[in-house]
Design an enzyme around this catalytic site. Structure first.
Site, PDB file in Angstrom:
ATOM      1  CB  ILE A   1       4.988   0.911   4.204  1.00 50.29           C
ATOM      2  CG1 ILE A   1       4.283   0.442   5.487  1.00 50.29           C
ATOM      3  CG2 ILE A   1       4.770   2.404   3.944  1.00 50.29           C
ATOM      4  CD1 ILE A   1       2.772   0.577   5.499  1.00 50.29           C
ATOM      5  CE  LYS A   2       4.093   0.156  -5.288  1.00 54.29           C
ATOM      6  NZ  LYS A   2       2.950   0.009  -6.188  1.00 54.29           N
ATOM      7  CG  LEU A   3       8.052   3.944   1.894  1.00 51.58           C
ATOM      8  CD1 LEU A   3       9.209   3.377   2.703  1.00 51.58           C
ATOM      9  CD2 LEU A   3       7.404   5.109   2.613  1.00 51.58           C
TER      10      LEU A   3
ATOM     11  CB  VAL B   1      -0.933   0.016   1.226  1.00 54.12           C
ATOM     12  CG1 VAL B   1      -1.916   1.174   1.116  1.00 54.12           C
ATOM     13  CG2 VAL B   1      -1.681  -1.307   1.368  1.00 54.12           C
TER      14      VAL B   1
END
Ligand code: E4P
Length: 219
Positions: free
Chosen positions: A84-86, A58
């Site tokens: 966690i997509k950064l 996400v």
């Protein structure tokens, strides 16, 4: 090479879950907006999570480290095993490093070069998403970039997982597998296209016709 589906479409994710060989989902703000710009993101993400029961990346929307970490906390409050997509920005790398120290899985996205990939790995990324289609769009051969990155991973013994992203057609999937990517995240239509072969269809049609012939002869 594991296959993830790159979508926020519930019907497509439901079908992928039934197929039995898709082990994760990646989303991004554009994929969520494409389905419904007024979508309740939390609700949609939880629907996806219930369906796939595997990896789910996400993406955060903030552009500063503090904001990214705040969004990460919120996503993790929805479901604790979120990845966690950064974005591949200095602020994203700093957020990645902070999350990796807490053993929270991260996926650094929008990676287009070996030096970006090395930085993401060294910041503690769990996954490094190398975009293929968008490189090809600007006439940089994505397979060569991905091969360089996979070679570097082998030589350096890096443990982060390379995701081939921005996949546009089945040849990208083959190139990703040959290069040594750990995962390819693939749009639903490309997954379905990659399963088709005219000889399979012809073979099934011939077997079915002969089966019907035998059935008719016995009745
Ligand atoms: C990856 O995680 C991204 O969501 C995705 O692969 C982007 O692909 P696109 O270049 O087709 O938008």
């Amino acid at each position: 090479m594991d296959i993830y589906v790159d979508t926020a479409n519930i019907g497509h994710i439901r079908h992928c879950a039934e197929l039995g060989f898709i082990s994760g989902v990646t989303t991004n703000p554009s994929l969520l907006a494409k389905e419904d710009p007024s979508v309740d993101v939390k609700q949609r993400i939880l629907e996806i999570y219930d369906l796939i029961g595997g990896h789910l990346s996400v993406e955060v929307n903030a552009l500063d480290t503090k904001g990214m970490l705040k969004e990460a906390d919120e996503i993790l409050s929805w479901f604790p095993d979120a990845t966690i997509k950064l974005p591949m920005l200095p602020a994203g790398l700093a957020a990645c490093n902070a999350l990796s120290k807490q053993e929270i899985p991260t996926n650094v996205t929008l990676v287009f070069s070996p030096t970006q990939a090395i930085a993401a790995n060294n910041a503690g990324a769990t996954y490094v998403s190398v975009f293929m289609g968008r490189l090809d769009d600007i006439a940089i051969p994505s397979s060569a970039v991905l091969e360089d990155i996979c070679d570097i991973w082998d030589i350096q013994g890096y443990e982060s997982q390379i995701i081939a992203a921005s996949v546009r057609h089945p040849i990208h999937m083959i190139e990703a597998a040959k290069a040594g990517a750990h995962i390819a995240t693939v749009p639903y239509n490309v997954i379905i296209q990659s399963l088709k072969h005219p000889l399979t269809d012809a073979g099934v049609a011939a077997f079915t016709a002969d089966y019907e012939k035998m059935k008719a002869a016995r009745s």
